[in-house]
Scaffold this motif. Sequence first.
Motif, mmCIF file in Angstrom:
data_model
loop_
_atom_site.group_PDB
_atom_site.id
_atom_site.type_symbol
_atom_site.label_atom_id
_atom_site.label_comp_id
_atom_site.label_asym_id
_atom_site.label_seq_id
_atom_site.Cartn_x
_atom_site.Cartn_y
_atom_site.Cartn_z
ATOM 1 N N ILE A 137 -2.355 39.854 -30.623
ATOM 2 C CA ILE A 137 -2.751 40.590 -31.820
ATOM 3 C C ILE A 137 -3.106 39.560 -32.873
ATOM 4 N N LYS A 138 -4.294 39.721 -33.460
ATOM 5 C CA LYS A 138 -4.728 38.801 -34.512
ATOM 6 C C LYS A 138 -4.839 39.577 -35.813
ATOM 7 N N VAL A 139 -4.131 39.093 -36.828
ATOM 8 C CA VAL A 139 -4.168 39.715 -38.152
ATOM 9 C C VAL A 139 -4.291 38.631 -39.216
ATOM 10 N N GLU A 140 -4.735 39.063 -40.390
ATOM 11 C CA GLU A 140 -4.777 38.143 -41.517
ATOM 12 C C GLU A 140 -3.358 37.897 -42.019
ATOM 13 N N VAL A 141 -3.154 36.734 -42.605
ATOM 14 C CA VAL A 141 -1.839 36.359 -43.119
ATOM 15 C C VAL A 141 -1.323 37.410 -44.111
ATOM 16 N N GLN A 142 -2.184 37.894 -44.988
ATOM 17 C CA GLN A 142 -1.764 38.875 -45.993
ATOM 18 C C GLN A 142 -1.195 40.147 -45.360
ATOM 19 N N LYS A 143 -1.774 40.580 -44.249
ATOM 20 C CA LYS A 143 -1.265 41.786 -43.583
ATOM 21 C C LYS A 143 0.155 41.541 -43.081
ATOM 22 N N ALA A 144 0.405 40.364 -42.522
ATOM 23 C CA ALA A 144 1.751 40.050 -42.040
ATOM 24 C C ALA A 144 2.754 39.988 -43.192
ATOM 25 N N ILE A 145 2.304 39.491 -44.333
ATOM 26 C CA ILE A 145 3.198 39.398 -45.488
ATOM 27 C C ILE A 145 3.487 40.784 -46.048
ATOM 28 N N LYS A 146 2.443 41.577 -46.228
ATOM 29 C CA LYS A 146 2.584 42.868 -46.904
ATOM 30 C C LYS A 146 3.092 43.980 -46.002
ATOM 31 N N ASN A 147 2.807 43.901 -44.705
ATOM 32 C CA ASN A 147 3.205 44.994 -43.820
ATOM 33 C C ASN A 147 3.545 44.479 -42.420
ATOM 34 N N ALA A 148 4.549 43.633 -42.355
ATOM 35 C CA ALA A 148 4.958 43.040 -41.081
ATOM 36 C C ALA A 148 5.410 44.101 -40.088
ATOM 37 N N ALA A 149 6.063 45.147 -40.557
ATOM 38 C CA ALA A 149 6.532 46.204 -39.649
ATOM 39 C C ALA A 149 5.359 46.862 -38.935
ATOM 40 N N GLU A 150 4.250 47.057 -39.636
ATOM 41 C CA GLU A 150 3.062 47.641 -39.018
ATOM 42 C C GLU A 150 2.512 46.720 -37.929
ATOM 43 N N VAL A 151 2.539 45.424 -38.180
ATOM 44 C CA VAL A 151 2.070 44.451 -37.185
ATOM 45 C C VAL A 151 2.963 44.510 -35.942
ATOM 46 N N ILE A 152 4.265 44.605 -36.141
ATOM 47 C CA ILE A 152 5.195 44.704 -35.010
ATOM 48 C C ILE A 152 4.952 46.012 -34.250
ATOM 49 N N LYS A 153 4.686 47.089 -34.963
ATOM 50 C CA LYS A 153 4.388 48.376 -34.310
ATOM 51 C C LYS A 153 3.115 48.280 -33.473
ATOM 52 N N GLU A 154 2.115 47.538 -33.958
ATOM 53 C CA GLU A 154 0.894 47.310 -33.172
ATOM 54 C C GLU A 154 1.236 46.577 -31.879
ATOM 55 N N ALA A 155 2.149 45.615 -31.968
ATOM 56 C CA ALA A 155 2.580 44.874 -30.780
ATOM 57 C C ALA A 155 3.282 45.805 -29.799
ATOM 58 N N GLU A 156 4.151 46.673 -30.324
ATOM 59 C CA GLU A 156 4.842 47.637 -29.455
ATOM 60 C C GLU A 156 3.836 48.535 -28.736
ATOM 61 N N ALA A 157 2.865 49.029 -29.484
ATOM 62 C CA ALA A 157 1.855 49.918 -28.908
ATOM 63 C C ALA A 157 1.030 49.200 -27.844
ATOM 64 N N MET A 158 0.705 47.945 -28.091
ATOM 65 C CA MET A 158 -0.065 47.173 -27.118
ATOM 66 C C MET A 158 0.710 47.011 -25.818
ATOM 67 N N ILE A 159 2.016 46.748 -25.923
ATOM 68 C CA ILE A 159 2.855 46.571 -24.743
ATOM 69 C C ILE A 159 2.994 47.903 -23.994
ATOM 70 N N GLU A 160 3.201 48.978 -24.733
ATOM 71 C CA GLU A 160 3.316 50.306 -24.092
ATOM 72 C C GLU A 160 2.046 50.638 -23.332
ATOM 73 N N LYS A 161 0.896 50.363 -23.939
ATOM 74 C CA LYS A 161 -0.381 50.681 -23.321
ATOM 75 C C LYS A 161 -0.600 49.853 -22.042
ATOM 76 N N SER A 162 -0.223 48.568 -22.096
ATOM 77 C CA SER A 162 -0.440 47.701 -20.926
ATOM 78 C C SER A 162 0.530 47.991 -19.786
ATOM 79 N N SER A 163 1.680 48.594 -20.101
ATOM 80 C CA SER A 163 2.665 48.876 -19.050
ATOM 81 C C SER A 163 2.487 50.272 -18.440
ATOM 82 N N SER A 164 1.626 51.081 -19.037
ATOM 83 C CA SER A 164 1.444 52.443 -18.500
ATOM 84 C C SER A 164 0.244 52.550 -17.578
#
Length: 106
Positions: free
Chosen positions: A79-106
Motif C-alpha cells: 500500500i502506497k500513501v502520502e506521508v500526510q495520510k499516515a499522519i492524519k489517518n493512520a487507522a484508515e491506512v491500517i484498515k486498507e492493509a486489512e482489506a488488502m489481506i482479506e481480499k488476497s486470502s479469499s
Amino acid sequence: MKIVAVTSCPTGIAHTYMAAEALEKAAKKMGHAIKVETQGSIGIENKISLKEASEADVVIFAADVAVKDENRFSGKPVIKVEVQKAIKNAAEVIKEAEAMIEKSSS
C-alpha cells in the motif's frame, strides 16, 4: 497481521517520524504487529531485514519520495500513501492493509 512500513518525506525530518509514530500506534491499537523503518535526513533507521520483509503480511509505504531498497518487499502486497495520510489517518491506512489481506486470502 504482521505489517512492515517505510516512512520518508523530502526533508526526512519531522513528518517521517510523525508518520512512523502514527502507524505504530494505530497498528498496535488494532492488534497488529508492526515494524516501521524511517528513511530520513540521517539515513535509514530501524531497517527492515529481508527476513522481516518476507514474514510480513503486508507492506505500507508512507512516502513522498522513492523508498530505498524497495526490492526487499517484492512479491508482497504493498500500500502506497502520502506521508500526510499516515499522519492524519493512520487507522484508515491500517484498515486498507486489512482489506488488502482479506481480499488476497479469499
